[in-house]
Design a protein around this motif. Structure first.
Motif, PDB file in Angstrom:
ATOM      1  N   GLY A  48      12.626   7.311  25.981  1.00  0.00           N
ATOM      2  CA  GLY A  48      11.995   6.111  26.434  1.00  0.00           C
ATOM      3  C   GLY A  48      10.953   5.331  25.517  1.00  0.00           C
ATOM      4  N   GLY A  49      10.130   4.821  25.933  1.00  0.00           N
ATOM      5  CA  GLY A  49       9.093   4.142  25.107  1.00  0.00           C
ATOM      6  C   GLY A  49       9.697   2.884  24.367  1.00  0.00           C
ATOM      7  N   MET A  50      10.767   2.367  24.771  1.00  0.00           N
ATOM      8  CA  MET A  50      11.157   1.160  24.251  1.00  0.00           C
ATOM      9  C   MET A  50      10.442  -0.135  24.584  1.00  0.00           C
ATOM     10  SD  MET A  50      14.159   1.425  22.371  1.00  0.00           S
ATOM     11  CE  MET A  50      13.215   2.943  21.735  1.00  0.00           C
ATOM     12  N   PRO A  51      10.248  -1.165  23.703  1.00  0.00           N
ATOM     13  CA  PRO A  51       9.523  -2.180  23.973  1.00  0.00           C
ATOM     14  C   PRO A  51      10.048  -2.827  25.012  1.00  0.00           C
ATOM     15  CG  PRO A  51      10.437  -2.530  21.834  1.00  0.00           C
ATOM     16  CD  PRO A  51      10.818  -1.032  22.095  1.00  0.00           C
ATOM     17  N   ARG A  52       9.253  -3.087  26.095  1.00  0.00           N
ATOM     18  CA  ARG A  52       9.810  -3.444  27.399  1.00  0.00           C
ATOM     19  C   ARG A  52      10.595  -4.804  27.393  1.00  0.00           C
ATOM     20  NH1 ARG A  52       7.806  -1.885  32.346  1.00  0.00           N
ATOM     21  NH2 ARG A  52       6.341  -0.559  31.578  1.00  0.00           N
ATOM     22  N   ALA A  53      10.144  -5.773  26.775  1.00  0.00           N
ATOM     23  CA  ALA A  53      10.754  -7.040  26.762  1.00  0.00           C
ATOM     24  C   ALA A  53      11.988  -7.163  26.191  1.00  0.00           C
ATOM     25  CB  ALA A  53       9.817  -8.204  26.328  1.00  0.00           C
ATOM     26  N   SER A  54      12.047  -6.409  24.859  1.00  0.00           N
ATOM     27  CA  SER A  54      13.633  -6.693  24.115  1.00  0.00           C
ATOM     28  C   SER A  54      14.421  -5.551  24.415  1.00  0.00           C
ATOM     29  CB  SER A  54      13.242  -6.796  22.552  1.00  0.00           C
ATOM     30  OG  SER A  54      11.942  -6.044  22.421  1.00  0.00           O
ATOM     31  N   TYR A  55      13.944  -4.230  24.786  1.00  0.00           N
ATOM     32  CA  TYR A  55      14.877  -3.196  24.810  1.00  0.00           C
ATOM     33  C   TYR A  55      14.497  -2.434  25.965  1.00  0.00           C
ATOM     34  CZ  TYR A  55      16.003  -4.545  20.199  1.00  0.00           C
ATOM     35  OH  TYR A  55      16.217  -5.298  18.928  1.00  0.00           O
ATOM     36  N   GLY A  56      14.022  -3.010  26.897  1.00  0.00           N
ATOM     37  CA  GLY A  56      13.482  -2.224  28.182  1.00  0.00           C
ATOM     38  C   GLY A  56      14.721  -1.821  28.975  1.00  0.00           C
TER      39      GLY A  56
END
Lengths: 964, 407
Positions: free
Chosen positions: A301-309
């Motif tokens: 996890g930990g992905m940027p919410r907007a682009s790779y959420g």
């Protein structure tokens, strides 16, 4: 005496004994990937991995061939699994708040561990919900973190609650500084981790962010770590000097544990790797030290919410090396395989094992670049949905070797050759006596070849058929799956994604889907037929080749007027030569028109003939001379549905109209009140009352015989080639048989140059190459009950099925009896019937539906060997019905032998997917990703046979009553 | 030469002299009165002596009253032989060209000459005048019957529906439901299968023997208890050509009263409703067929060719074969051991009046071709035992470019 025996076979003890020696039903092993996995655990001592599923199954895997399965009584999701290392026991936590203790027990031979034995459950107080479990290394204490924030302790293995030890949140809150307390609860316990060096000390992480180092012996808070971010997980560093916490905001913090410092306000470092924009939570983090340099950090996890959420990612980081593994399905859990010896200073992780929702991915952490390792089991059968399957028994070694080589060539550049890290237990199963091949056809147009010889179903080779056609995707990059290709890594991109895994449920074109497969193992000819009426003949080649594929179009409608196909278009064949890798390479493409899905296919490689059927008719094609021999339309003039194709709306409109009319009619009927003036008894009255009640919405079934007008009556259900007597009783020759959905059977006499004794030889002088195969209609049979013909099979003079092509001519099987009269076995959905040849008069029959109320779904002729006599075997007709049970009949007498319940009757896809082997085994799909293997034979059984070296004796522990 | 010994020897040797006419040709031969043989042999003989082996024939004879009566089964063949004195006059017609109106039963009102000349000359005027067109007895066939009345409880009814090849749908639906049974513990609800709907004009409705909410207990001798709706549906469809359902009627008023050994008067007493509907539905040639049907003597059922019934039995058996290991079903011996006997005695013996009235539902439609009754019956099995005259017609409808075998 003999007479008596024959007359009353059912009660003959001698016959009963023979039956017992021949038949036995066992579900032996499950192949593939467990459906909906929900928990993962690893026993580093025994090197065993356990996977729990949402349906309550626990599967334990070790070295290839080492497998155990256990099933909870309730179908409740397994949320956590914890091994008692080295003991062969494990604890499972279920979604309904129960904990179960399981252990491996010895099977019939003592050294063989057969199954997971369910030990005892512990039902917890329903007031609070278990969030995490921690099993101390000493294996005598189980710590339970709960939603209410309390930590409870249970003694093992008896699972008794140690009341005095219970740690409630109040005790922790007392020692907190006032400004941190702020009157709020600490939240559920999110993580419990035992100190790696000092037994008896545990790290407790609360949801709000607080982490406590708790000493179990003194029952004192040793240190406090006042985290401010919502906590997701904790992990110790091996030395115990620091630990890492991962958080809801996508960051992780490193905390040092220094003696004497009771209250830590700030972590040593805090990082949000994919910041600065808002990120999703890091659900789990692992910190593994290495001898060579900086530690390896692994987190999900930990992905940027907007682009790779929406991505399912796992990051591996070491120094500057940073890889974001990009999966196609959700990450359930992961672990590393690393050194566990206490004296070693470093973790030295060797492999990362990631359990995803649809597959298992193993990453080799020892080799640079962290390549993925091929899995020897748990193969994701459903990487693209399975559309059909085909089984080949006793594969000739030559074909096997060539397939293995073709497969290796495919895998070569994708996988490193590291060793499989999960290698616990010992496979005791004897090496398979013969090689077995399972072919699965997929929705994306691929055919996968699996080694089905043993317990572990391993991929051998993958054949793609998409490159025969001109599809939407760029033809240059299509033959290879791009997902595993290291070249595809986009280096420049941030995060540095790398696609891993092969689960790819999205098909480019549904028309590519494979519907029927047939393989001749002696001539290495393969026929693959698909959804858009494509029939591809392939040959095996060890060399790469660039060639054009011959295309031949067969119009199955012939001269029928007034039909227009409203379904999908045919696939456009590729017009320029295409590269074909070693393996099966297409020779001819036969395109049926209309391009309806192929419903039956038959291959006779010795005669160079293929036959194929759709909902409109069937055709015969000579792939050697590349000409169509025959096209026969089977359409009934009234059948309009056959023209509509699979995606038609007309059908549903018709149906919905009919339903709404029915509704109206029903409401009218129920409006009328029936009056019963003189009920004869109370029972009658009550019955009538009941009937009135149930009148509301009864499920009704119409009782009407099948008629020729039924829709889709022309669908060709089965095709079969046979060398038999069709025209007269003295000359046998090649024949083709086709059966339709409406109980019609067409039998054609074929004249294949050079085969048989017929006229072909007389004409032979004219030059063989110019002579064409000819087909003459010999017989047309209409079964009176009009039920779909499921299977046709010709029996020789002894009542045995005819051998496969080449088997007779190359002395690979006992030659068929051509001196006595042959017979043909026609299995319809309702009846099994044997007719004499060439006169086609009924000899024996069994009316299954009339008697049992079930319909035949799948039929196979199977040779059953006896367990008692080495050389004794019987040919038996195996029948799978729509109720999921197996009926076995002897042939040609068609006397019922045994019946077994096999598949649940509700499991329609399971019944539809069932495939039989020639020696009494079979496979069916129990989920989109798993085959159940079963055995009907008392002799031929493929089941796990393995041993595990345990610290404890293998006797099952006496069952302990659960205590609350 | 013939004459010399014909007259005396006829009597003493009990030979029947036969004069057979087909078209303009006559053939003479003799038969043994005491051993006439079977009808199919006789039929073959006729084809042989006239050298018309493949022509489908309609055989008629002139009886003592001069009426032209048909010969199409063993019974009326034997009757013709025994009553012939001294000469048996036969009139053969091609089946395709057959004129059914020429056969008559009400001989008293007709003159011999009229009847016979009708055959010979086929005057169109005569045809127009014929008020009632009744097809040959062989075209009558039962469409339904109540059977096994003597062995079933009074509350149950076993109904046999003969679908044959006719166009009329079976026409009923079944559903799940629960029935109440009396047990020692009191009333108990058990799941059951019920008739849920009747299609208007369907076979099931027209017989009047089945009704909505009747509980289905058995299908062709197999209990449905414990079977699912789908299973029962499949069983019924598999037996649809000759369906025997045992029901517990929801309406128990029309139950057969046991012990009344039948007879003409029983019809109104036991099952008024069924006889009503049966007659009205099947006399659909509105030209007065009803009256004919009602007055039809009960021997019609015996006239119903056993071979045809047997062909059904052969293919659409109630039981699995001998040696099959499934549980033996009572009253169901192997069809190999008893190949010529129909399964249910009451059917032939007409034990109850209900049987006779319901079975009398006739297909009184003269325009129906003779082959229509078995057109799609598909009796290849019959063909194997007795050469069915309908075969060729049947074949023609299916024939394409190869041998068609209909089973």
């Amino acid at each position: 005496m003999m007479k008596f025996r024959f007359r009353r076979q059912g009660t003959d003890p001698q016959r009963e004994k023979i039956k017992q020696e021949l038949f036995a039903f066992n579900k032996t092993v499950e192949h593939g990937f467990p459906h909906q996995p929900s928990a993962l655990a690893f026993d580093p001592k025994l090197q065993l991995m356990a996977i729990g599923t949402k349906s309550g199954a626990i599967k334990v895997y070790g070295a290839p061939g080492v497998e155990f399965t256990g099933l909870h009584k309730d179908t409740t999701a397994v949320t956590q699994i914890h091994f008692l290392p080295g003991q062969g026991r494990l604890l499972s936590l279920l979604d309904d708040n129960t904990i179960y203790l399981w252990e491996l027990v010895a099977g019939a031979p003592r050294e063989v561990v057969t199954l997971l034995h369910f030990l005892h459950p512990l039902l917890l107080l329903s007031a609070t919900r278990v969030t995490v479990l921690l099993l101390l290394r000493s294996c005598d204490l189980l710590c339970i973190g709960t939603e209410g924030g309390g930590v409870y302790f249970l003694e093992l293995p008896r699972l008794t609650l140690k009341d005095s030890q219970t740690l409630l949140q109040d005790q922790i809150t007392q020692s907190l500084p006032d400004d941190y307390r702020c009157g709020k609860s600490l939240g559920p316990v999110e993580s419990l981790q035992e100190h790696p060096q000092q037994p008896g000390k545990i790290l407790i992480g609360y949801s709000r962010g607080l982490v406590v180092l708790w000493d179990l012996s003194t029952r004192q808070v040793e240190q406090l770590f006042l985290g401010k971010q919502q906590l997701e997980s904790l992990v110790w560093e091996r030395s115990g000097n620091l630990f890492v916490s991962s958080h809801n905001d996508g960051g992780y913090s490193v905390w040092t544990v220094t003696n004497g410092n009771t209250c830590n306000q700030q972590p040593v470092s805090s990082t949000i790797p994919y910041g600065p924009f808002p990120c999703k939570a890091i659900n789990k983090i692992l910190w593994r030290t290495t001898q060579t340099g900086s530690p390896v950090l692994l987190y999900s996890g930990g992905m940027p919410r907007a682009s790779y959420g929406d991505r399912h990612c796992l990051t591996i980081q070491q120094d500057k090396e940073h890889v974001t593994l990009d999966f196609t399905s959700r990450v359930i859990d992961f672990f590393t395989v690393h050194s566990i010896e206490q004296e070693k200073e470093f973790d030295e992780p060797s492999a990362l094992v990631v359990l995803l929702e649809e597959e298992l991915v193993v990453i080799d952490l020892q080799n640079p670049g962290w390549p993925s390792l091929p899995t020897p089991y748990l193969a994701p059968l459903h990487s693209s949905a399975i559309t059909c399957s085909f089984h080949i028994s006793s594969v000739p070694p030559k074909l096997w070797e060539r397939l293995v080589n073709a497969g290796k060539a495919q895998q070569g550049r994708q996988h490193a050759h590291g060793s499989w890290p999960i290698c616990g237990g010992k496979n005791l199963a004897p090496p398979p006596k013969q090689q077995e091949l399972l072919l699965t056809g997929h929705e994306d147009g691929t055919v996968r070849f699996w080694d089905a010889s043993g317990v572990a179903l391993t991929p051998l080779y993958k054949l793609g058929t998409a490159n025969v056609f001109h599809t939407d995707c760029d033809p240059c990059d299509d033959p290879q799956d791009p997902s595993n290709d290291p070249d595809m890594q986009q280096e420049e991109e941030w995060p540095p994604f790398r696609k891993v895994g092969c689960f790819d449920p999205y098909s480019d074109d549904p028309r590519l889907g494979i519907q029927k497969i047939s393989l001749c193992k002696y001539s290495n000819k393969l026929v693959v037929a698909g959804t858009a009426g494509q029939v591809i003949v392939l040959g095996l080649s060890d060399e790469r080749s660039d060639h054009m594929v011959d295309v031949s179009v067969v119009d199955l409608l012939q001269d029928r007027e007034g039909f227009t196909w409203k379904g999908h278009d045919r696939l456009e064949p590729r017009l320029k030569p295409a590269p074909f890798p070693p393996g099966f390479q297409p020779l001819v493409l036969v395109q049926c028109l209309p391009p309806a899905s192929v419903t039956a296919v038959a291959l006779h490689a010795e005669w160079n003939l293929i036959s194929f059927g759709t909902s409109h008719g069937f055709g015969l094609f000579d792939y050697h001379r590349r000409n169509a021999v025959l096209a026969r339309c089977t359409l009934h003039p009234n059948d309009s549905l056959a023209m509509e194709g699979p995606l038609s709306r007309v059908k549903s409109l018709k149906k919905s109209l009919r339903q709404s009319f029915r509704r109206i009619r029903k409401s009218r009927v129920s409006g009328k009140k029936r009056t019963i003036t003189t009920p004869t008894s109370k029972v009658q009255e009550a019955n009538a009352a009941l009937a009135e009640q149930e009148d509301v919405a009864p499920v009704q079934r119409r009782i009407e015989p099948r008629s020729a007008d039924d829709s889709l009556s022309g669908v060709v259900r089965c095709l079969c080639f046979a060398d038999t007597f069709l025209r007269d009783g003295t000359h046998h020759g090649p024949t083709l048989w086709a059966g339709t959905n409406s109980g019609s059977v067409y039998a054609y006499a074929l004249e294949v140059p050079g085969v048989g004794s017929g006229r072909a030889c007389e004409r032979g002088g004219a030059g063989e190459s110019s002579v064409c195969v000819e087909a003459v209609l010999g017989k047309e049979i209409q079964l009176m009950h009009r039920a779909p013909v499921v299977s046709i099979c010709v029996l020789d003079g002894r009542g045995k099925p005819l051998p496969d092509p080449y088997e007779a001519s190359q002395d690979l099987a006992i030659a068929p009896d051509m001196t006595n009269a042959h017979s043909v076995l026609i299995a319809s959905e309702e009846q099994l019937k044997v007719f004499s040849l060439p006169k086609v008069s009924a000899k024996t029959k069994f009316k299954l539906t009339a008697h049992e109320g079930c319909r035949v779904r799948k039929v196979a002729l199977v040779a059953f060997s006896s367990t008692a006599q080495e050389d004794y075997s019987e040919h038996t007709l195996v029948c799978l019905t729509n109720l999921g049970d197996m009926h076995l009949f002897n042939i040609p007498a068609l006397r019922p032998q045994v019946r077994y319940d096999c598949i649940r009757k509700e499991d329609i896809s399971g019944i539809a997917s069932c495939v039989f082997t020639k020696n009494g085994q079979g496979f069916y799909l129990i989920s989109p990703s798993e085959y159940e293997r079963f055995s009907l034979s008392a002799k031929v059984i493929t089941e796990p046979l393995c041993s595990v070296q345990l610290d404890r004796p293998l006797e099952p522990t006496p069952l302990v009553k659960p205590e609350k | 030469m013939n004459k010399n010994h014909r007259v005396p020897s006829n009597r003493s040797l009990s030979a029947v002299e036969v004069k057979s006419k087909f078209g303009a040709e006559f053939r003479r031969f003799s038969l043994d009165r005491s051993k006439p043989g079977r009808f199919d042999e006789f039929y073959g003989l006729l084809q042989h002596v006239h050298r018309i082996p493949n022509v489908e024939l309609l055989v008629g004879y002139a009886d003592v009253h001069g009426d032209l009566l048909p010969i199409n089964n063993d019974d009326n063949y034997h009757k013709a032989i025994t009553t012939a004195s001294p000469l048996l006059r036969l009139f053969l017609q091609r089946k395709e060209e057959a004129d059914y109106t020429t056969f008559g039963t009400d001989s008293l009102t007709r003159k011999k000459n009229t009847v016979l000349s009708a055959v010979l000359l086929r005057p169109d005027t005569n045809r127009k005048k014929t008020p009632v067109i009744i097809s040959l007895p062989r075209d009558f066939r039962p469409v339904s019957s109540i059977i096994d009345v003597d062995i079933l409880p009074e509350t149950h009814r076993r109904v046999r529906l003969y679908k044959h090849g006719q166009e009329k749908p079976l026409g009923f639906y079944i559903r799940d439901g629960s029935s109440v049974r009396v047990t020692p513990q009191g009333l108990e609800k058990v799941p059951g299968i019920f008739i849920s709907r009747m299609v208007p004009g369907g076979l099931a409705e027209s017989t009047g023997l089945l009704a909505v909410n009747d509980e289905v207990l058995e299908v062709n001798g197999i209990e449905v208890a414990g079977k699912s709706l789908d299973q029962v549906t499949d069983m019924m469809i598999a037996n649809s050509h000759n369906l025997i359902i045992t029901v517990k009627p929801a309406n128990q008023r029309n139950n057969v009263v046991r012990g009344g050994g039948g007879g003409g008067g029983g019809a109104s007493g036991s099952s008024g409703r069924s006889s009503d509907s049966g007659a009205s539905y099947y006399g659909y040639s509105s030209q007065g067929g009803v009256a004919a049907a009602v007055s039809m003597p009960s021997h019609i059922i015996q006239n119903f060719p056993v071979g045809e019934l047997e062909s059904d039995e052969e293919d659409e058996d109630l039981v699995i074969e001998a040696g099959g290991e499934a549980e033996p079903i009572r009253r169901a011996p192997s069809n190999y051991s008893m190949p010529t006997l129909p399964r249910y005695e009451p059917h032939l013996n007409l034990r109850s009046a209900t049987t006779s009235t319901s079975a009398l539902s006739i297909n009184a439609n003269g325009t129906l071709p003779a082959s229509g009754s078995s057109g799609s019956l598909g009796n290849a099995n019959a063909a194997s035992t007795t050469p069915s005259p309908d075969r060729a017609t049947e074949r023609r409808s299916l024939e394409e470019d190869g041998t068609v075998i209909t089973l």
